[in-house]
Write a protein that holds these residues in place. Sequence first.
Motif, short mmCIF file in Angstrom:
data_model
loop_
_atom_site.label_atom_id
_atom_site.label_comp_id
_atom_site.label_asym_id
_atom_site.label_seq_id
_atom_site.Cartn_x
_atom_site.Cartn_y
_atom_site.Cartn_z
N VAL A 13 0.79 -1.16 -0.08
CA VAL A 13 -0.04 -0.18 -0.21
C VAL A 13 1.09 1.29 0.18
N ILE A 52 -4.22 -3.32 -1.74
CA ILE A 52 -4.80 -2.27 -1.95
C ILE A 52 -4.66 -1.89 -3.52
N TYR A 53 -5.82 -1.80 -4.33
CA TYR A 53 -5.91 -1.48 -5.59
C TYR A 53 -6.80 -0.03 -5.66
N ASP A 54 -6.48 0.64 -6.76
CA ASP A 54 -7.28 1.67 -7.15
C ASP A 54 -8.48 1.47 -7.70
N LYS A 81 -3.43 1.93 -10.08
CA LYS A 81 -3.20 0.41 -9.86
C LYS A 81 -4.47 -0.34 -10.03
N VAL A 82 -4.63 -0.87 -11.00
CA VAL A 82 -5.95 -1.78 -11.39
C VAL A 82 -5.84 -3.18 -11.56
N SER A 210 -1.20 0.18 11.51
CA SER A 210 -2.64 0.06 11.52
C SER A 210 -3.25 0.26 10.02
N LEU A 211 -4.18 -0.24 9.64
CA LEU A 211 -4.61 -0.05 8.35
C LEU A 211 -6.18 0.21 8.25
N ASN A 212 -6.73 1.48 8.00
CA ASN A 212 -7.78 1.72 8.13
C ASN A 212 -8.75 1.51 6.50
N LEU A 213 -9.35 0.72 6.69
CA LEU A 213 -10.09 0.25 5.15
C LEU A 213 -11.51 0.50 5.41
N TRP A 216 -14.10 0.37 2.74
CA TRP A 216 -13.60 -0.27 1.63
C TRP A 216 -13.97 -1.33 1.08
N ARG A 230 -10.33 0.92 -3.93
CA ARG A 230 -10.70 2.08 -3.70
C ARG A 230 -11.82 2.40 -4.61
N ASP A 447 -10.84 11.54 -4.46
CA ASP A 447 -10.59 10.16 -4.23
C ASP A 447 -11.53 9.61 -5.33
N LEU A 452 -18.97 11.18 -4.17
CA LEU A 452 -19.08 12.68 -4.79
C LEU A 452 -18.35 12.67 -6.29
N ALA B 142 -2.80 4.42 -5.37
CA ALA B 142 -2.24 3.33 -4.50
C ALA B 142 -1.04 2.92 -4.55
N ARG B 193 -2.97 14.33 -3.28
CA ARG B 193 -3.17 13.13 -4.18
C ARG B 193 -2.61 13.48 -5.45
N SER B 218 -7.17 9.29 7.41
CA SER B 218 -6.94 7.85 7.86
C SER B 218 -7.40 6.80 6.97
N ARG B 225 0.06 6.88 3.81
CA ARG B 225 1.30 6.13 3.90
C ARG B 225 2.45 6.98 3.08
#
Lengths: 518, 369
Positions: A13, A52-54, A81-82, A210-213, A216, A230, A447, A452, B142, B193, B218, B225
């Motif tokens: 990631v 993790i991928y976009d 990243k697909v 820590s990984l806050n998903l 997702w 994502r 994002d 949105l 990513a 970004r 977060s 990261r």
Amino acid sequence: MRTIRPASSLASVSLRPRPRTTFICHACIRSLGKRYASTSAPTGSAIEAPEIYDVVCVGGGPAGLSLLSALRSSKVTSGLKVALVEGQDLSRTRTWQLPRDQFSNRVSSLTPASVGFLKDIGAWKHIDTARVQAYDEMQVWDGITGSNISFDWPTGSTSKTIAYMCENLNLTRGLLAHLDELGGFTLLDNSRVEKIETGEEYSFSSADNSLNLTGWPIVQLSSGKQLAARLLVGADGANSPVRTFAGIESRGWDYERHGVVATISLEGLELDLSDFSNTVPGGAGKATRTAYQRFLPTGPVALLPMPGPFATLVWSTLPSHAALLKSLSPTDFVAMVNAAFRLSHVDLAYLHTLSSGQLEEVSWREKHTAFDVAKIPARATGVQDGTVQSFPLRMRNADTYTGERVALVGDAAHTTHPLAGQGLNQGQLDIQSLARTITYAVEHGQDIGAQLSLESYNAERYAANNLMLGVVDKIHKLYATSFAPVVALRSLGLGAVNQLGPLKRFFMEQAAGTGKRL
Amino acid sequence: MSSRKVPCLLRGGRKWCNGPSGARRSFALSSRKTSSARILNPDNSFATKSLGNSKFYTTTNPRSHSFSAPPNGAESNYTTVDPREVAHFNALASTWWDPHGPSRLLHLMNPLRHDFIKSCLDSAPLPFTYPETPASASASVAGPTASSAASSATSEPSSAGSEPTSASNSSARKLKYLDIGCGGGIFTESAARLSSTLSATGVDPTPSVLAVAQQHLSQDPVLQRSGKLKYLNTSIEQLPVPKTDDERVDILTLFEVIEHIEHPAPFLEKCMPFVKPGGWIIMSTIARTWTSWFTTKFVAEDLIGIVPRGTHEWERYINEPELRGWFAKQPGWGNIQNQGVVYVPGIGWKEVQGSEQWGNYFFGVRKDD
């Protein structure tokens, strides 16, 4: 062929290039493994953390492959990243091949707009255009009254193509070849989606890890691999698991009709094997080709030109009729195809009651039926072995095409009656719109999974598709009746349309995808 | 120091007041009072607040440094942050990232901010080149595509394969952003970004909105990261003034901030030293006109409520010619750019030529190199 990566770690990631090093302690990995083992591990063995991928696109059909092609071929989005997840083995698509006098029975009508898009993303050059047939006339008529509407372009206008008939496998093979050339994506074919869950906050003993998903989508594959998306794109067809995950309802109805497809050979045309032109789609210096569609009370029957003496049949009819057609001998089947464009609907109804012997019945009845040879397709002479198949017809539209970190495209978003040949094209328009939306989001630091950011995709495509589905649905219903007053009215309708140049032009431009966007 | 002039920008178009007492007087004159703290203010709320009338800027003492000092001479205590503003934006914190919440108009406006910055950068080339930082060279949100490049590409492992991440013009140098009044981080996050961004720092004095910004960050572990984005709960006055160009930034942004500032001139002067030569101060705000009063106060806040009531103090709005006039007097700053934007319900934000005279507008000014 497949590119399942070696055990990837959370390190992936990071934004750092090729972060192959693992910086999670073993205890963390174990605890992570347990966490997943407790929820979803199919084998019970230690599980990798989600990678993790976009963009994770589920579905490797025309829609999914087109989206990936579009993203990979654009400078702005090529850094994303697909991953593409597909249940089938795509190597079979890659190596798909047929002799030049045989055609797959799954053929789509590509509008010039769709072809333009495929050219823009650089995929069209990978399509075998010798297998593609353009047509620039449409003959459409009412099976009961014979009221006719011919959709040729007015004299004086430069030659305009209404659509290109292209085998779906020719298209998907070309898109795959294009993607292989572009590279830079993860292909996970032969991979079933086991489940899709919403991510959470994963914490490890080290605070750094820590990984806050939260929020997702986490796609779990049959291989045990997990992908955090994502943006999760559902290009996974009418029964879309992605749509189910997103809790998006799909509404509509079944037409109680089946579409019978087959590859037909026609009298009086020859396949020019010398033509290998790869520049003009459907090249072949072919004479003007015409698409034919006749509205019968049981549904429309269409014969669409393929290169040389071939055509593809799409006959929407009652499920019982479809079953009978599939059971007939090739000669009887061919007789029924000829009958469908020539005999009265009363004759046709009778012919569907016979389990065999259609050939004799049809040739006898034809002699006693008047029809205008100029307005009907050339006589069918044969049917390619194994190409007679059928599938149920449905109209569906998802309540929305977007959710948090989810977008639906193509059949996952909407399915339509094939009578207007718009299904695949609507999907291509979805892809164009979604790719545009993603591009805008990347360029503006959004994002790409945020609702949105996706709003413009839903706004652009929902209304347009809904309108197209509605129009097609109304046409189907209008012609699926033999109720006399309605028949009289629609006869007047088609007749009137035929007299009205501007209106006709509008219809044709819609069919060709060059008109004002609905 | 206390004798230095301080601009009184509150209603009434008073020109200059002397020192803290003058400042206090101006508070007394205004209908709202409270401390002599001024505003720095949290990002977003797309419009608002007052500045005196245009006379202020046209009569500004060009010796800009002379009025940038704190009114009471207590450097460390001086702040442009208005506690009332802090309280107001604290209350809005929880809904900051709700796409249908009170900050929706800001979210919709955000892309236009990037477009405006791009147009400013296009108008004058950046002078410096800085070494590329490989860590952030990826356009990927990513991260690099890593081994996937080797992916399916059975055919040609060609061009794109080995270098999947060089989507952006890798030759262009990457930019550093400082977003003053970042609020929930709508702009800061988006700036971080961008593949063309080296770093983005968001600063806001309101603790709860900054907590929202941190929390939202977060939830994007990839961005987090990357290390490109950081938030500081402080005001501009507390930030150490950069001593070298390396510490300065290319783009200093004040989005929907200046209209929440009680005394814009000293505040802007605080900002200036943070910008590299050839860099930009980019701001957006709203003109103080009957139109803006009608649209932002009456319609947006009172009538249809798309903006929380009390977000704006119309009297603090600043007109474009006032900003232009003021910056024209600042030595070493120029190449002023502007762009008016109008929110059309049902359509969104649109650029409208000339609307900077009566509505929301962007304003960019470049530090000479």
